[in-house]
Design an enzyme around this catalytic site. Structure first.
Site, PDB file in Angstrom:
ATOM      1  N   ALA A  79      -1.037  -1.131   0.532  1.00 49.50           N
ATOM      2  CA  ALA A  79       0.389  -0.935   0.239  1.00 49.50           C
ATOM      3  C   ALA A  79       1.079  -2.243  -0.147  1.00 49.50           C
ATOM      4  O   ALA A  79       0.628  -3.327   0.201  1.00 49.50           O
ATOM      5  CB  ALA A  79       1.075  -0.327   1.461  1.00 49.50           C
ATOM      6  N   SER A 106      -2.037   2.612  -4.018  1.00 52.73           N
ATOM      7  CA  SER A 106      -1.417   3.199  -2.836  1.00 52.73           C
ATOM      8  C   SER A 106      -0.168   3.997  -3.200  1.00 52.73           C
ATOM      9  O   SER A 106       0.579   3.613  -4.105  1.00 52.73           O
ATOM     10  CB  SER A 106      -1.030   2.077  -1.863  1.00 52.73           C
ATOM     11  OG  SER A 106      -0.224   2.570  -0.814  1.00 52.73           O
ATOM     12  N   TYR A 129      -0.176   9.962   0.319  1.00 52.43           N
ATOM     13  CA  TYR A 129       0.347  10.373   1.624  1.00 52.43           C
ATOM     14  C   TYR A 129       1.154  11.646   1.383  1.00 52.43           C
ATOM     15  O   TYR A 129       1.916  11.708   0.416  1.00 52.43           O
ATOM     16  CB  TYR A 129       1.275   9.309   2.217  1.00 52.43           C
ATOM     17  CG  TYR A 129       0.559   8.125   2.805  1.00 52.43           C
ATOM     18  CD1 TYR A 129      -0.261   8.276   3.920  1.00 52.43           C
ATOM     19  CD2 TYR A 129       0.708   6.856   2.264  1.00 52.43           C
ATOM     20  CE1 TYR A 129      -0.922   7.191   4.480  1.00 52.43           C
ATOM     21  CE2 TYR A 129       0.054   5.756   2.818  1.00 52.43           C
ATOM     22  CZ  TYR A 129      -0.755   5.937   3.918  1.00 52.43           C
ATOM     23  OH  TYR A 129      -1.406   4.865   4.475  1.00 52.43           O
ATOM     24  N   THR A 155      -5.223  10.517   2.074  1.00 50.47           N
ATOM     25  CA  THR A 155      -5.369   9.865   3.383  1.00 50.47           C
ATOM     26  C   THR A 155      -5.038  10.859   4.485  1.00 50.47           C
ATOM     27  O   THR A 155      -3.943  11.427   4.511  1.00 50.47           O
ATOM     28  CB  THR A 155      -4.477   8.623   3.479  1.00 50.47           C
ATOM     29  OG1 THR A 155      -4.944   7.665   2.524  1.00 50.47           O
ATOM     30  CG2 THR A 155      -4.537   7.998   4.861  1.00 50.47           C
ATOM     31  N   LYS A 230      -9.984  10.806   2.545  1.00 45.88           N
ATOM     32  CA  LYS A 230     -10.124   9.430   3.061  1.00 45.88           C
ATOM     33  C   LYS A 230      -9.689   9.366   4.521  1.00 45.88           C
ATOM     34  O   LYS A 230      -8.541   9.671   4.844  1.00 45.88           O
ATOM     35  CB  LYS A 230      -9.268   8.475   2.221  1.00 45.88           C
ATOM     36  CG  LYS A 230      -9.301   7.020   2.686  1.00 45.88           C
ATOM     37  CD  LYS A 230      -8.475   6.145   1.754  1.00 45.88           C
ATOM     38  CE  LYS A 230      -8.551   4.689   2.124  1.00 45.88           C
ATOM     39  NZ  LYS A 230      -7.738   4.365   3.307  1.00 45.88           N
ATOM     40  N   SER A 252     -13.514   6.047   6.574  1.00 37.66           N
ATOM     41  CA  SER A 252     -12.508   4.991   6.729  1.00 37.66           C
ATOM     42  C   SER A 252     -11.836   5.120   8.076  1.00 37.66           C
ATOM     43  O   SER A 252     -11.612   6.240   8.554  1.00 37.66           O
ATOM     44  CB  SER A 252     -11.453   5.135   5.614  1.00 37.66           C
ATOM     45  OG  SER A 252     -10.348   4.282   5.849  1.00 37.66           O
ATOM     46  N   HIS A 254      -8.987   3.335   8.335  1.00 39.55           N
ATOM     47  CA  HIS A 254      -7.703   2.801   7.888  1.00 39.55           C
ATOM     48  C   HIS A 254      -7.618   1.294   8.156  1.00 39.55           C
ATOM     49  O   HIS A 254      -6.588   0.782   8.577  1.00 39.55           O
ATOM     50  CB  HIS A 254      -6.554   3.544   8.590  1.00 39.55           C
ATOM     51  CG  HIS A 254      -5.315   3.652   7.745  1.00 39.55           C
ATOM     52  ND1 HIS A 254      -4.921   4.826   7.158  1.00 39.55           N
ATOM     53  CD2 HIS A 254      -4.380   2.741   7.392  1.00 39.55           C
ATOM     54  CE1 HIS A 254      -3.794   4.627   6.485  1.00 39.55           C
ATOM     55  NE2 HIS A 254      -3.450   3.356   6.609  1.00 39.55           N
ATOM     56  N   ARG A 257      -6.361   0.211  11.569  1.00 37.42           N
ATOM     57  CA  ARG A 257      -4.909   0.136  11.765  1.00 37.42           C
ATOM     58  C   ARG A 257      -4.321   1.397  12.393  1.00 37.42           C
ATOM     59  O   ARG A 257      -3.124   1.500  12.590  1.00 37.42           O
ATOM     60  CB  ARG A 257      -4.229  -0.100  10.408  1.00 37.42           C
ATOM     61  CG  ARG A 257      -4.592  -1.424   9.798  1.00 37.42           C
ATOM     62  CD  ARG A 257      -4.385  -1.442   8.300  1.00 37.42           C
ATOM     63  NE  ARG A 257      -2.994  -1.586   7.876  1.00 37.42           N
ATOM     64  CZ  ARG A 257      -2.295  -2.714   7.925  1.00 37.42           C
ATOM     65  NH1 ARG A 257      -2.836  -3.811   8.417  1.00 37.42           N
ATOM     66  NH2 ARG A 257      -1.067  -2.764   7.481  1.00 37.42           N
ATOM     67  N   GLY A 286     -13.786  -0.437   4.716  1.00 33.66           N
ATOM     68  CA  GLY A 286     -13.526  -1.131   5.981  1.00 33.66           C
ATOM     69  C   GLY A 286     -14.553  -2.170   6.359  1.00 33.66           C
ATOM     70  O   GLY A 286     -15.724  -1.858   6.549  1.00 33.66           O
ATOM     71  N   ARG A 289     -17.108  -7.769   3.598  1.00 33.81           N
ATOM     72  CA  ARG A 289     -16.718  -9.127   3.197  1.00 33.81           C
ATOM     73  C   ARG A 289     -17.835  -9.867   2.468  1.00 33.81           C
ATOM     74  O   ARG A 289     -17.631 -10.987   2.004  1.00 33.81           O
ATOM     75  CB  ARG A 289     -16.309  -9.969   4.425  1.00 33.81           C
ATOM     76  CG  ARG A 289     -15.133  -9.423   5.225  1.00 33.81           C
ATOM     77  CD  ARG A 289     -13.817  -9.496   4.484  1.00 33.81           C
ATOM     78  NE  ARG A 289     -12.711  -8.951   5.275  1.00 33.81           N
ATOM     79  CZ  ARG A 289     -12.347  -7.679   5.297  1.00 33.81           C
ATOM     80  NH1 ARG A 289     -13.021  -6.788   4.578  1.00 33.81           N
ATOM     81  NH2 ARG A 289     -11.314  -7.286   6.026  1.00 33.81           N
ATOM     82  N   ARG A 309      -8.397  -5.648   2.431  1.00 33.07           N
ATOM     83  CA  ARG A 309      -7.767  -6.937   2.752  1.00 33.07           C
ATOM     84  C   ARG A 309      -8.194  -8.094   1.850  1.00 33.07           C
ATOM     85  O   ARG A 309      -7.351  -8.911   1.485  1.00 33.07           O
ATOM     86  CB  ARG A 309      -8.004  -7.305   4.217  1.00 33.07           C
ATOM     87  CG  ARG A 309      -7.159  -6.477   5.188  1.00 33.07           C
ATOM     88  CD  ARG A 309      -7.320  -6.987   6.616  1.00 33.07           C
ATOM     89  NE  ARG A 309      -6.601  -6.170   7.581  1.00 33.07           N
ATOM     90  CZ  ARG A 309      -7.101  -5.102   8.193  1.00 33.07           C
ATOM     91  NH1 ARG A 309      -8.331  -4.689   7.910  1.00 33.07           N
ATOM     92  NH2 ARG A 309      -6.377  -4.438   9.073  1.00 33.07           N
TER      93      ARG A 309
END
Length: 367
Positions: A79, A106, A129, A155, A230, A252, A254, A257, A286, A289, A309
């Site tokens: 978002a 998003s 959403y 989601t 998702k 996922s 989230h 979160r 999720g 990296r 992220r």
């Protein structure tokens, strides 16, 4: 400083961004156990590389819902990207397109579906959403379809917003110069300041808590677009999602979160994959990296992964160039992992290339 891996952008973003914004992007729910576990669980999966295979040519290309992409690494919906950088979702869209991969926009973007479509060609999905006002949802889905988006990522893990304590402490709200662009004309684009998290109050006021499986079917009556569900973490829900007509599943939590103490997505992945019995593709979102993480997800049956992220942190640090670099670094690492594991194409990555803590001890196969 020469950036050599994706994680290094985190520290740069932390320096650059206002505390409220960095904390919003970085934090997980409650004790943040799942936030740590999303990373730690990858570290407990080890490789069983095969040697002396000609890996001169490596092909990472794949298709997602029939769309050709250059690698199984895609951009997750995150978002309010203009909080990270003035170019926000525009930069992310251009970077994903340049990398030959999919961007998911998003619902709560600070750029509209039309604005993102105007950045040029590219395969884009729209994360949805479901608002209490279904007319709003219908309008939004139609706009996404008209703007050339190719799928809806619904989601399903957010009937209420998870308890993110840094947002409560910081009294998080969308900076006054920004709006949730997709809802601007509908008087839903602003977030009021609240005694706790402005976003939590917004969600409580606008997002439909009655959302259920019948709404997944309702969604199919208002759009021709394929629907990815998702937020699935169990085999049971994976089976119901297929029955409800889902075109694919995104495992996922989230970004850790929502509900704390759910397993890492990499730990939940195999159960979901087994439950789908190959009927629909399963993706992982999720904690990714490294290119090694991508390989581990594919070895456990994922058709591809989404990163969240790392995109916003790189965006904060270096704008579009940062997002391009994140996608390139993950691509390069993934290619190297494939080569060193003896895999020349995605179809050659198998469950036998990894060992997990839940595996039974191996008996050597007869050669």
């Amino acid at each position: 400083m020469e950036i050599t891996n994706v994680t290094e952008y985190d520290a740069i973003a932390k320096q650059k961004l206002p505390k409220m914004v960095y904390d919003y992007y970085a934090s997980g729910a409650e004790d943040q156990w799942t936030l740590q576990e999303n990373r730690n669980a990858f570290a407990r999966i080890l490789f069983r590389p095969r040697i002396l295979i000609d890996v001169n040519k490596i092909d990472m290309a794949t298709t997602v819902l029939g769309f050709k992409i250059s690698m199984p690494i895609m951009v997750a919906p995150t978002a309010m990207q203009k909080m990270a950088h003035p170019d926000g979702e525009y930069a992310t869209a251009r970077a994903a397109s340049a990398a030959g991969t999919i961007m998911t926009l998003s619902s709560w973007a600070t750029s509209s579906v039309e604005e993102v479509a105007s950045t040029g060609p590219g395969i884009r999905f729209f994360q949805l959403y479901v608002y209490k006002n279904r007319k709003v949802v219908e309008q939004l889905v139609r706009r996404a379809e008209k703007a050339g988006f190719k799928a809806i990522a619904l989601t399903v893990d957010t009937p209420r917003l998870g308890r993110r304590e840094s947002d409560i402490k910081n009294r998080f709200t969308l900076p006054s110069n920004l709006t949730l662009k997709n809802f601007e004309g509908l008087d839903l684009g602003k977030m009021d300041e609240a005694n706790d998290s402005g976003l939590a109050s917004y969600v409580a006021g606008q997002i439909d808590r009655t959302l259920s499986w019948k709404d997944v079917q309702w969604l199919q009556t208002i759009t021709k677009l394929p629907i990815l569900v998702k937020g699935v973490l169990t085999g049971e829900d994976a089976r119901i999602a297929i029955q409800a007509g889902a075109a694919g599943i995104i495992v996922s939590n989230h970004g850790a979160r929502q509900l704390d103490y759910v397993p890492a997505t990499i730990s939940a992945l195999e159960e979901v994959v087994k439950a789908t019995q190959g009927r629909v593709p399963v993706f992982l979102d999720g904690g990714v990296r490294r290119g090694t993480d991508v390989f581990k997800a594919l070895a456990l049956g994922a058709s591809g992964i989404f990163i969240g992220r790392p995109v916003v942190f790189a965006l904060a640090a270096e704008g579009e160039a940062g997002v391009r670099k994140v996608l390139q670094m993950l691509r390069d690492e993934f290619e190297l992992t494939m080569a060193l594991s003896g895999c020349r194409s995605l179809s050659e990555i198998t469950r036998n290339h990894i060992v997990t803590e839940w595996d039974t001890p191996r008996h050597l196969p007869r050669l």
